[in-house]
Design a protein around this motif. Sequence first.
Motif, PDB file in Angstrom:
ATOM      1  N   LEU A 193       7.053 -26.620  -7.487  1.00  0.00           N
ATOM      2  CA  LEU A 193       6.716 -26.625  -8.898  1.00  0.00           C
ATOM      3  C   LEU A 193       7.785 -27.371  -9.690  1.00  0.00           C
ATOM      4  O   LEU A 193       8.962 -27.333  -9.335  1.00  0.00           O
ATOM      5  N   HIS A 194       7.364 -28.035 -10.748  1.00  0.00           N
ATOM      6  CA  HIS A 194       8.302 -28.700 -11.658  1.00  0.00           C
ATOM      7  C   HIS A 194       8.640 -27.745 -12.791  1.00  0.00           C
ATOM      8  O   HIS A 194       7.767 -27.082 -13.335  1.00  0.00           O
ATOM      9  N   GLY A 195       9.905 -27.697 -13.161  1.00  0.00           N
ATOM     10  CA  GLY A 195      10.322 -26.814 -14.227  1.00  0.00           C
ATOM     11  C   GLY A 195      10.751 -27.569 -15.474  1.00  0.00           C
ATOM     12  O   GLY A 195      11.498 -28.547 -15.384  1.00  0.00           O
ATOM     13  N   ARG A 196      10.249 -27.135 -16.603  1.00  0.00           N
ATOM     14  CA  ARG A 196      10.730 -27.634 -17.886  1.00  0.00           C
ATOM     15  C   ARG A 196      11.381 -26.449 -18.588  1.00  0.00           C
ATOM     16  O   ARG A 196      10.690 -25.616 -19.185  1.00  0.00           O
ATOM     17  N   ILE A 197      12.698 -26.377 -18.498  1.00  0.00           N
ATOM     18  CA  ILE A 197      13.440 -25.203 -18.926  1.00  0.00           C
ATOM     19  C   ILE A 197      14.287 -25.555 -20.136  1.00  0.00           C
ATOM     20  O   ILE A 197      14.990 -26.578 -20.134  1.00  0.00           O
ATOM     21  N   ALA A 198      14.208 -24.729 -21.163  1.00  0.00           N
ATOM     22  CA  ALA A 198      15.058 -24.920 -22.339  1.00  0.00           C
ATOM     23  C   ALA A 198      16.515 -24.681 -21.952  1.00  0.00           C
ATOM     24  O   ALA A 198      16.822 -23.838 -21.104  1.00  0.00           O
ATOM     25  N   HIS A 199      17.396 -25.428 -22.546  1.00  0.00           N
ATOM     26  CA  HIS A 199      18.816 -25.332 -22.218  1.00  0.00           C
ATOM     27  C   HIS A 199      19.536 -24.402 -23.185  1.00  0.00           C
ATOM     28  O   HIS A 199      19.264 -24.387 -24.390  1.00  0.00           O
ATOM     29  N   LYS A 200      20.432 -23.642 -22.641  1.00  0.00           N
ATOM     30  CA  LYS A 200      21.197 -22.704 -23.460  1.00  0.00           C
ATOM     31  C   LYS A 200      22.087 -23.471 -24.437  1.00  0.00           C
ATOM     32  O   LYS A 200      22.704 -24.466 -24.087  1.00  0.00           O
ATOM     33  N   GLY A 201      22.124 -22.986 -25.668  1.00  0.00           N
ATOM     34  CA  GLY A 201      22.965 -23.598 -26.683  1.00  0.00           C
ATOM     35  C   GLY A 201      22.313 -24.700 -27.473  1.00  0.00           C
ATOM     36  O   GLY A 201      22.911 -25.207 -28.423  1.00  0.00           O
TER      37      GLY A 201
ATOM     38  N   GLY B  22      -6.465 -19.577  -6.253  1.00  0.00           N
ATOM     39  CA  GLY B  22      -6.972 -20.610  -5.368  1.00  0.00           C
ATOM     40  C   GLY B  22      -6.122 -21.861  -5.389  1.00  0.00           C
ATOM     41  O   GLY B  22      -4.951 -21.829  -5.797  1.00  0.00           O
ATOM     42  N   PRO B  23      -6.679 -22.999  -4.981  1.00  0.00           N
ATOM     43  CA  PRO B  23      -5.905 -24.250  -4.945  1.00  0.00           C
ATOM     44  C   PRO B  23      -5.421 -24.659  -6.335  1.00  0.00           C
ATOM     45  O   PRO B  23      -6.157 -24.591  -7.310  1.00  0.00           O
ATOM     46  N   LEU B  24      -4.180 -25.119  -6.401  1.00  0.00           N
ATOM     47  CA  LEU B  24      -3.582 -25.570  -7.649  1.00  0.00           C
ATOM     48  C   LEU B  24      -3.505 -27.096  -7.681  1.00  0.00           C
ATOM     49  O   LEU B  24      -3.582 -27.744  -6.629  1.00  0.00           O
ATOM     50  N   PRO B  25      -3.367 -27.696  -8.846  1.00  0.00           N
ATOM     51  CA  PRO B  25      -3.171 -29.156  -8.918  1.00  0.00           C
ATOM     52  C   PRO B  25      -1.903 -29.581  -8.180  1.00  0.00           C
ATOM     53  O   PRO B  25      -1.032 -28.764  -7.872  1.00  0.00           O
ATOM     54  N   ASP B  26      -1.809 -30.855  -7.899  1.00  0.00           N
ATOM     55  CA  ASP B  26      -0.659 -31.354  -7.139  1.00  0.00           C
ATOM     56  C   ASP B  26       0.639 -31.202  -7.926  1.00  0.00           C
ATOM     57  O   ASP B  26       1.659 -30.803  -7.376  1.00  0.00           O
ATOM     58  N   ASN B  27       0.624 -31.527  -9.195  1.00  0.00           N
ATOM     59  CA  ASN B  27       1.828 -31.468 -10.020  1.00  0.00           C
ATOM     60  C   ASN B  27       1.668 -30.370 -11.063  1.00  0.00           C
ATOM     61  O   ASN B  27       0.905 -30.521 -12.020  1.00  0.00           O
ATOM     62  N   VAL B  28       2.377 -29.273 -10.848  1.00  0.00           N
ATOM     63  CA  VAL B  28       2.326 -28.134 -11.764  1.00  0.00           C
ATOM     64  C   VAL B  28       3.684 -28.010 -12.451  1.00  0.00           C
ATOM     65  O   VAL B  28       4.722 -27.956 -11.787  1.00  0.00           O
TER      66      VAL B  28
ATOM     67  N   THR C 257      16.083 -23.721  -8.073  1.00  0.00           N
ATOM     68  CA  THR C 257      15.889 -23.661  -6.617  1.00  0.00           C
ATOM     69  C   THR C 257      14.569 -22.967  -6.283  1.00  0.00           C
ATOM     70  O   THR C 257      13.831 -23.398  -5.387  1.00  0.00           O
ATOM     71  N   LEU C 258      14.271 -21.895  -7.003  1.00  0.00           N
ATOM     72  CA  LEU C 258      13.019 -21.164  -6.774  1.00  0.00           C
ATOM     73  C   LEU C 258      11.814 -22.054  -7.030  1.00  0.00           C
ATOM     74  O   LEU C 258      10.854 -22.068  -6.240  1.00  0.00           O
ATOM     75  N   LEU C 259      11.841 -22.812  -8.106  1.00  0.00           N
ATOM     76  CA  LEU C 259      10.715 -23.682  -8.427  1.00  0.00           C
ATOM     77  C   LEU C 259      10.576 -24.804  -7.403  1.00  0.00           C
ATOM     78  O   LEU C 259       9.457 -25.167  -7.007  1.00  0.00           O
ATOM     79  N   ASN C 260      11.703 -25.355  -6.951  1.00  0.00           N
ATOM     80  CA  ASN C 260      11.643 -26.422  -5.949  1.00  0.00           C
ATOM     81  C   ASN C 260      11.072 -25.914  -4.634  1.00  0.00           C
ATOM     82  O   ASN C 260      10.318 -26.627  -3.958  1.00  0.00           O
ATOM     83  N   GLU C 261      11.422 -24.702  -4.255  1.00  0.00           N
ATOM     84  CA  GLU C 261      10.902 -24.139  -3.005  1.00  0.00           C
ATOM     85  C   GLU C 261       9.393 -23.949  -3.056  1.00  0.00           C
ATOM     86  O   GLU C 261       8.715 -24.010  -2.037  1.00  0.00           O
TER      87      GLU C 261
END
Length: 280
Positions: free
Chosen positions: A201-209, A173-179, A194-198
Amino acid sequence: MPALPSWLTEPLWDQFAVLLPERSEYHPDHPLGCHRRRISDRIIFDKMLQLLRFGCSYEAIADTTCSATTIRSRRDEWIRQGVFARLKQIALDAYDRIVGLVLDQIAVDGSITKAPGGGEVAGRSPVDRGKQGLKHSGMTDGYGIPLGRVLTGANRHDSPLLAPTLDRLNDLGPLPDNVTVHLDAGYDSDKTRTLLNERGLHGRIAHKGEKAPIQASQRWHVERTHALQNAFHRLARCYERRATVVDAFFDLTDTIITVRSLIRRAWITHCWDECPNRRP
């Protein structure tokens, strides 16, 4: 030895029984009406819980109450009726209504388990010397409640499975505004961002290394859920070959995890006058 405590199996069975269609004890078309009675659905349900928890074979769990063939046929009958999927959705709706899903924080990650028998969703495992393995890309809310999954072979990378996994959000169903979606370093790519922006959605992604503990944030919730699912040995070492059967066992597992969390958290937030002193 019971597969699950009674305070958990009884509410599960009460809701499960409501979803089952009414069936006559004897087949109505039998000319004499004197053939063997239909084995109780409760017996088969308890056998399914034992199969899921202990991971044994159908022949090992069969006894004088029912045969392995009866367990398989009743299992397939319930899958065709969509009982397992509906039970999971009811448990999720109840949890959201009583406790509340934390949908502004989503965690997604993949988990690889063994699949010695191969099957429709098995592939060569990169972490088990090329043996057959199963991967499920799981998604949880901010507290670790399972929201959905995608099943595939162990040879698939996590990143391409992100889109079909996030599609499971449409059923909520409906999601919050900022996920915010929490991901590990395996998703660290421009394609993922790009997928999350489309999807807004906001992404918090761990960085390699970079060291993971510093940036782990809330991704540990999905790791804990994977551990809870793997405690059910039918999934940790899966011999089922059909994707529909594996999905049904995952639905039943997710229902157990959700209801167990609901009972434990509601014991604190919705405590009654005569509630026991010890939390389940």
